[in-house]
Design a protein around this motif. Structure first.
Motif, PDB file in Angstrom:
ATOM      1  N   THR A  14       5.511 -10.001   7.358  1.00 42.52           N
ATOM      2  CA  THR A  14       4.308  -9.199   7.595  1.00 42.52           C
ATOM      3  C   THR A  14       3.069 -10.075   7.521  1.00 42.52           C
ATOM      4  OG1 THR A  14       5.392  -7.255   6.628  1.00 42.52           O
ATOM      5  CG2 THR A  14       3.004  -7.180   6.839  1.00 42.52           C
ATOM      6  N   ALA A  15       3.093 -11.058   6.613  1.00 45.99           N
ATOM      7  CA  ALA A  15       1.956 -11.976   6.507  1.00 45.99           C
ATOM      8  C   ALA A  15       1.759 -12.751   7.801  1.00 45.99           C
ATOM      9  CB  ALA A  15       2.177 -12.937   5.339  1.00 45.99           C
ATOM     10  N   VAL A  16       2.863 -13.185   8.416  1.00 48.47           N
ATOM     11  CA  VAL A  16       2.752 -13.876   9.700  1.00 48.47           C
ATOM     12  C   VAL A  16       2.114 -12.955  10.736  1.00 48.47           C
ATOM     13  CG1 VAL A  16       4.049 -14.945  11.587  1.00 48.47           C
ATOM     14  CG2 VAL A  16       4.734 -15.356   9.207  1.00 48.47           C
ATOM     15  N   SER A  17       2.579 -11.694  10.754  1.00 43.34           N
ATOM     16  CA  SER A  17       1.997 -10.724  11.683  1.00 43.34           C
ATOM     17  C   SER A  17       0.520 -10.509  11.405  1.00 43.34           C
ATOM     18  CB  SER A  17       2.755  -9.391  11.571  1.00 43.34           C
ATOM     19  OG  SER A  17       2.121  -8.392  12.340  1.00 43.34           O
ATOM     20  N   ARG A  18       0.153 -10.428  10.121  1.00 39.20           N
ATOM     21  CA  ARG A  18      -1.255 -10.196   9.774  1.00 39.20           C
ATOM     22  C   ARG A  18      -2.118 -11.395  10.140  1.00 39.20           C
ATOM     23  NH1 ARG A  18      -1.995  -4.698   8.672  1.00 39.20           N
ATOM     24  NH2 ARG A  18       0.064  -3.990   8.054  1.00 39.20           N
ATOM     25  N   VAL A  19      -1.554 -12.586  10.033  1.00 43.76           N
ATOM     26  CA  VAL A  19      -2.315 -13.770  10.448  1.00 43.76           C
ATOM     27  C   VAL A  19      -2.580 -13.716  11.950  1.00 43.76           C
ATOM     28  CG1 VAL A  19      -2.204 -16.281  10.729  1.00 43.76           C
ATOM     29  CG2 VAL A  19      -1.561 -15.230   8.550  1.00 43.76           C
ATOM     30  N   PHE A  20      -1.538 -13.348  12.719  1.00 45.09           N
ATOM     31  CA  PHE A  20      -1.745 -13.171  14.154  1.00 45.09           C
ATOM     32  C   PHE A  20      -2.774 -12.070  14.420  1.00 45.09           C
ATOM     33  CE2 PHE A  20       2.208 -15.556  14.733  1.00 45.09           C
ATOM     34  CZ  PHE A  20       1.958 -16.241  15.908  1.00 45.09           C
ATOM     35  N   GLY A  21      -2.682 -10.978  13.650  1.00 40.57           N
ATOM     36  CA  GLY A  21      -3.662  -9.908  13.805  1.00 40.57           C
ATOM     37  C   GLY A  21      -5.063 -10.353  13.443  1.00 40.57           C
ATOM     38  N   PHE A  22      -5.134 -11.217  12.458  1.00 42.69           N
ATOM     39  CA  PHE A  22      -6.417 -11.773  12.045  1.00 42.69           C
ATOM     40  C   PHE A  22      -7.022 -12.600  13.177  1.00 42.69           C
ATOM     41  CE2 PHE A  22      -8.632 -15.302   9.754  1.00 42.69           C
ATOM     42  CZ  PHE A  22      -9.681 -14.547   9.267  1.00 42.69           C
ATOM     43  N   VAL A  23      -6.196 -13.456  13.785  1.00 44.63           N
ATOM     44  CA  VAL A  23      -6.657 -14.248  14.938  1.00 44.63           C
ATOM     45  C   VAL A  23      -7.075 -13.317  16.072  1.00 44.63           C
ATOM     46  CG1 VAL A  23      -5.936 -15.913  16.703  1.00 44.63           C
ATOM     47  CG2 VAL A  23      -5.236 -16.227  14.315  1.00 44.63           C
ATOM     48  N   ARG A  24      -6.292 -12.287  16.296  1.00 48.36           N
ATOM     49  CA  ARG A  24      -6.627 -11.305  17.335  1.00 48.36           C
ATOM     50  C   ARG A  24      -8.009 -10.706  17.111  1.00 48.36           C
ATOM     51  NH1 ARG A  24      -3.586  -6.069  16.259  1.00 48.36           N
ATOM     52  NH2 ARG A  24      -5.514  -5.523  15.177  1.00 48.36           N
ATOM     53  N   GLN A 274     -13.505  -1.443  11.862  1.00 48.43           N
ATOM     54  CA  GLN A 274     -12.216  -2.051  12.192  1.00 48.43           C
ATOM     55  C   GLN A 274     -12.150  -3.507  11.768  1.00 48.43           C
ATOM     56  OE1 GLN A 274     -10.468   0.820  12.497  1.00 48.43           O
ATOM     57  NE2 GLN A 274      -9.220  -0.380  13.891  1.00 48.43           N
ATOM     58  N   MET A 275     -13.238  -4.241  11.942  1.00 53.65           N
ATOM     59  CA  MET A 275     -13.242  -5.645  11.525  1.00 53.65           C
ATOM     60  C   MET A 275     -13.151  -5.762  10.000  1.00 53.65           C
ATOM     61  SD  MET A 275     -13.219  -7.488  14.179  1.00 53.65           S
ATOM     62  CE  MET A 275     -12.883  -6.651  15.716  1.00 53.65           C
ATOM     63  N   ALA A 276     -13.837  -4.876   9.291  1.00 51.83           N
ATOM     64  CA  ALA A 276     -13.745  -4.881   7.829  1.00 51.83           C
ATOM     65  C   ALA A 276     -12.349  -4.485   7.368  1.00 51.83           C
ATOM     66  CB  ALA A 276     -14.785  -3.932   7.238  1.00 51.83           C
ATOM     67  N   ASP A 277     -11.757  -3.526   8.060  1.00 52.43           N
ATOM     68  CA  ASP A 277     -10.435  -3.057   7.670  1.00 52.43           C
ATOM     69  C   ASP A 277      -9.379  -4.141   7.846  1.00 52.43           C
ATOM     70  OD1 ASP A 277      -8.838  -0.848   6.686  1.00 52.43           O
ATOM     71  OD2 ASP A 277      -7.941  -0.750   8.679  1.00 52.43           O
ATOM     72  N   ARG A 278      -9.619  -5.072   8.757  1.00 52.17           N
ATOM     73  CA  ARG A 278      -8.672  -6.179   8.915  1.00 52.17           C
ATOM     74  C   ARG A 278      -8.519  -6.944   7.608  1.00 52.17           C
ATOM     75  NH1 ARG A 278      -4.377  -7.208  10.773  1.00 52.17           N
ATOM     76  NH2 ARG A 278      -5.104  -6.175  12.666  1.00 52.17           N
ATOM     77  N   LEU A 282      -4.947  -7.022   5.214  1.00 48.30           N
ATOM     78  CA  LEU A 282      -4.154  -8.218   4.901  1.00 48.30           C
ATOM     79  C   LEU A 282      -3.320  -8.018   3.631  1.00 48.30           C
ATOM     80  CD1 LEU A 282      -6.594 -11.122   5.834  1.00 48.30           C
ATOM     81  CD2 LEU A 282      -4.307 -10.782   6.770  1.00 48.30           C
ATOM     82  N   PRO A 283      -3.943  -7.738   2.479  1.00 47.15           N
ATOM     83  CA  PRO A 283      -3.111  -7.493   1.280  1.00 47.15           C
ATOM     84  C   PRO A 283      -2.390  -6.154   1.320  1.00 47.15           C
ATOM     85  CG  PRO A 283      -5.448  -7.247   0.766  1.00 47.15           C
ATOM     86  CD  PRO A 283      -5.382  -7.800   2.154  1.00 47.15           C
ATOM     87  N   LEU A 284      -3.002  -5.125   1.928  1.00 50.65           N
ATOM     88  CA  LEU A 284      -2.354  -3.810   1.965  1.00 50.65           C
ATOM     89  C   LEU A 284      -1.048  -3.873   2.737  1.00 50.65           C
ATOM     90  CD1 LEU A 284      -2.255  -0.776   1.496  1.00 50.65           C
ATOM     91  CD2 LEU A 284      -3.766  -0.470   3.473  1.00 50.65           C
ATOM     92  N   GLY A 285      -1.069  -4.523   3.896  1.00 53.45           N
ATOM     93  CA  GLY A 285       0.145  -4.611   4.692  1.00 53.45           C
ATOM     94  C   GLY A 285       1.189  -5.509   4.073  1.00 53.45           C
ATOM     95  N   ILE A 286       0.738  -6.641   3.555  1.00 55.32           N
ATOM     96  CA  ILE A 286       1.702  -7.611   3.019  1.00 55.32           C
ATOM     97  C   ILE A 286       2.330  -7.096   1.734  1.00 55.32           C
ATOM     98  CG2 ILE A 286       1.925  -9.936   2.058  1.00 55.32           C
ATOM     99  CD1 ILE A 286      -0.383 -10.749   3.957  1.00 55.32           C
ATOM    100  N   ILE A 287       1.536  -6.462   0.872  1.00 55.62           N
ATOM    101  CA  ILE A 287       2.033  -6.040  -0.453  1.00 55.62           C
ATOM    102  C   ILE A 287       2.487  -4.587  -0.433  1.00 55.62           C
ATOM    103  CG2 ILE A 287       1.454  -5.818  -2.893  1.00 55.62           C
ATOM    104  CD1 ILE A 287      -0.785  -7.948  -2.342  1.00 55.62           C
ATOM    105  N   GLY A 288       1.584  -3.679  -0.026  1.00 56.77           N
ATOM    106  CA  GLY A 288       1.880  -2.254  -0.127  1.00 56.77           C
ATOM    107  C   GLY A 288       3.016  -1.809   0.761  1.00 56.77           C
TER     108      GLY A 288
END
Length: 523
Positions: A14-24, A274-278, A282-288
Motif C-alpha cells: 500500500t505504501a508503494v501505491s501511496r507513493v505513486f499516488g503522491f507523485v500523481r 484533495q491535496m491535503a487529504d493525500r 498516506l498513514p491512513l492507507g498504509i496503517i489503518g
C-alpha cells in the motif's frame, strides 16, 4: 502469519501505491492547479469513488468475508466458497449496471448541483465536467468486481495482489498527466489533461480486475458468470450488507455533505481538500486499511471457534500497533505539513498561496488521523460477529456532529472547517464504538494497553515540541533553493526520527516483548 507480517505485507505494498499516488497528486497540482478545471477533475474523480467505497470496499467486503470464511473447509476444499462467490457476482453485476446507467443519465444535474462557485465562469467547463463524470463512472463497476476478487484473496491470506492493485490506478493517471504536461499550461491544455485522466481512471479499473483475476486463478479459485438467483447465501449476505451499506453510507453521506459545502466555497477548494487529504491518506492507507484488512479474517476465525481471549489479544495488538505508528505521523504532519506541501506541490499552476491554504487543511485533517485509523481497527470486531448495525448507529451520530460543526465553521474559516469538523466527528465515532464494545463485553481495553498508548503519546509530544522549535528556525528554507528545501526536509526527518525513537526507547514502548507479541502467529 503474524499480525506484524500481514500488516507489513499489506502496508508495504500500500505504501508503494501511496507513493505513486503522491507523485500523481504532485503532477495534478502542477498541471491543473487550484483552478476551475482542477476542481472539475476532482469532482469527476470523487463521484465514482464515493459510491465505490459505499457499495464495494466498506459494506460489501465487511459482510462478505465472514460468510466466505465459513464456507472454507480446513482440508482446503473450496467448492462451497466458489459456489457462494459465483452466486454473489451473478447478483452484483446487474445491480451495478442498472445503477451506472441511471448515474450516466443524471450526471448533468449532479455536476451542476455540486459544482463550486465560479466553475462556469469559463465557457465550456460545466460540459467538460459532465463528460468527465460520465467517462469515470464505469470505474465503479470495475472496482466493485475487483473488490469481490480481493475479498476472496484476502480470505485465502493472499494479501499482496490486492494491496498492489491500486498501483495500476496511479500508473495510468501518471501516464495521462505526463502527456498533459507536454501540452503547456493554458486553459486548453488543462482541459485536455483532465479528460485524458478521466479515460485513464476507467482503464485502470479494468486493469485491476484482470490483475486480481490472474492471482485468484493462481490460487486455485474459480469465479464464473451465472444467471442471477437469490440463493440462501446471497440472501444471508443481503441481510448483512444492507445495514452495512447504511453504515458505510453514513460515511459517504458525509462525503456528499462535504461536496455540498465545497460547492458554496470559491474555486480551488476541491483541490485544496484533495491535496491535503493525500498527506492524511498516506498513514491512513498504509496503517489503518492494512490493519483492518489483516485482522478481519483472523477475528472471524477466532470468534467462530469461540476463542474470545485470542480475539481480544489480536484486537489489543492491532490498537497498539496502530497508535505506535499513527500518533507520531499525526503530530509530525501537524507541525510540518505546510512545509511538505510547499516543497513537493508548489510550482507551475499551484502557487505558494495555494500551498499555504492546503497546509492549513492538512493540520485540520490530521487532528482526526488516529481516530480514522482506529475506526478501521475497531469495526472488524463488530463485522466478525455479523453485527453491522452498531457501526451504522455510531457513524450516524458522528455525522450529525460533523454536519453541525460544518454549519458553524465553514462560513467562518472555509475549507479548513470541513477538515476540523470531520476530525471531531471521527473521535465521537471512536468513543461510541469503544464504549459499546466495552458495554457488551466484546472487548475491554486493558490497563497495560492504556499505559502503553499514553507513553506513545508522550514520546510523540516530545517529538512535536522538537519539530515546533525546528520549524521556527528553518521555515524560510521551504521557499528557497532546491538545496535549502532538501536540507529542510532532511532536518525534519532526522529530528522526528531521533526524538520519537529515543522517546519510545526511554519510555519502554519498544522492547523485545513488544516485538514478540506482535510477531505471534494469528489463528
Amino acid at each position: 502469519m503474524s499480525l506484524l507480517k500481514n500488516v507489513g505485507t499489506i502496508g508495504g505494498l500500500t505504501a508503494v501505491s501511496r507513493v505513486f499516488g503522491f507523485v500523481r497528486d504532485i503532477l495534478i497540482a502542477r498541471a491543473l492547479g487550484a483552478t476551475a478545471m482542477g476542481d472539475a477533475w476532482q469532482l469527476a474523480f470523487m463521484l465514482p469513488n464515493i459510491f465505490r467505497r459505499l457499495f464495494a470496499e466498506g459494506a460489501f467486503a465487511s459482510a462478505f468475508v465472514p460468510l466466505f470464511n465459513r464456507r472454507m473447509t480446513k482440508d482446503g476444499d473450496m467448492a462451497q466458497a466458489e459456489k457462494f462467490a459465483t452466486s454473489v457476482l451473478a447478483v452484483l453485476l446487474p445491480i451495478l449496471i442498472v445503477f451506472g446507467g441511471i448515474a450516466l443519465i443524471a450526471m448533468p444535474w449532479v455536476i451542476e448541483f455540486f459544482a463550486p462557485e465560479g466553475l462556469a465562469d469559463e465557457g465550456g467547463n460545466l460540459e467538460i465536467a459532465v463528460f468527465m463524470g460520465r467517462v469515470t463512472f464505469p470505474y465503479l463497476l470495475f472496482m466493485s468486481i475487483a473488490t469481490l476478487i480481493a475479498a476472496v484473496l484476502n480470505s485465502l491470506s493472499r494479501f499482496a495482489a490486492a494491496a498492489a492493485a491500486p498501483i495500476l490506478l496511479n500508473i495510468c493517471l501518471i501516464g495521462a498527466l505526463a502527456y498533459g504536461l507536454t501540452l503547456g499550461g493554458d486553459l486548453e491544455a488543462r482541459r485536455i489533461t483532465a479528460q485524458a485522466m478521466a479515460w485513464a481512471l476507467s482503464l485502470s479499473g479494468l486493469l485491476q480486475v484482470v490483475w486480481l483475476g490472474f492471482f485468484m486463478r493462481r490460487a486455485g479459485f474459480r469465479l464464473s458468470l451465472a444467471f442471477p438467483r437469490i440463493t440462501p447465501g446471497v440472501k444471508e449476505l443481503g441481510v448483512l450488507v444492507v445495514p452495512a451499506i447504511f453504515g458505510a453510507g453514513v460515511y459517504q453521506i458525509s462525503r456528499f455533505v462535504d461536496l455540498f459545502f465545497l460547492s458554496t466555497l470559491p474555486v480551488g477548494s476541491y483541490t485544496y481538500l484533495q491535496m491535503a487529504d493525500r498527506w492524511n491518506q498516506l498513514p491512513l492507507g498504509i496503517i489503518g486499511i492494512a490493519l483492518g484488512t489483516a485482522i478481519l479474517p483472523a477475528l472471524s476465525r477466532y470468534l467462530g471457534r469461540e476463542e474470545n481471549e485470542e480475539a481480544a489479544r489480536l484486537q489489543s495488538n492491532a490498537i497498539e500497533l496502530a497508535m505506535l505508528l499513527t500518533i507520531p505521523c499525526a503530530v509530525a504532519l501537524f507541525f510540518t505539513g505546510t512545509a511538505f506541501v510547499r516543497v513537493f506541490m508548489a510550482g507551475q499552476a499551484f502557487t505558494q498561496e495555494d500551498a499555504s491554504v492546503t497546509g492549513m487543511v492538512v493540520q485540520g485533517l490530521v487532528l482526526g488521523l488516529p481516530a480514522y485509523v482506529l475506526v478501521k481497527v475497531l469495526t472488524p470486531n463488530f463485522f466478525a460477529r455479523k453485527d453491522t448495525r452498531t457501526p451504522v448507529v455510531t457513524a450516524a451520530i458522528s455525522l450529525v456532529v460533523t454536519i453541525g460543526l460544518n454549519i458553524l465553521l465553514v462560513p467562518r474559516i472555509g475549507v479548513t472547517g470541513l477538515a476540523i469538523a470531520g476530525a471531531v466527528g471521527a473521535w465521537c465515532n471512536i468513543l461510541l464504538l469503544g464504549g459499546i464494545l466495552h458495554a457488551k463485553r466484546f472487548y475491554r481495553i486493558e490497563p497495560r494497553l492504556i499505559g502503553r498508548v499514553a507513553r506513545i503519546a508522550i514520546a510523540a509530544a516530545a517529538m512535536g515540541a522538537a519539530l515546533y522549535f525546528l520549524m521556527q528556525r528553518i521555515d524560510p528554507w521551504f521557499t528557497g533553493s532546491v538545496a535549502q528545501k532538501a536540507a529542510g526536509i532532511a532536518a525534519i526527518l532526522a529530528t522526528g526520527a531521533i526524538t520519537y525513537g529515543a522517546g519510545t526507547v526511554v519510555l519502554g514502548v519498544l522492547d523485545k516483548a513488544t516485538f514478540r507479541r506482535l510477531m505471534r502467529r494469528q489463528g
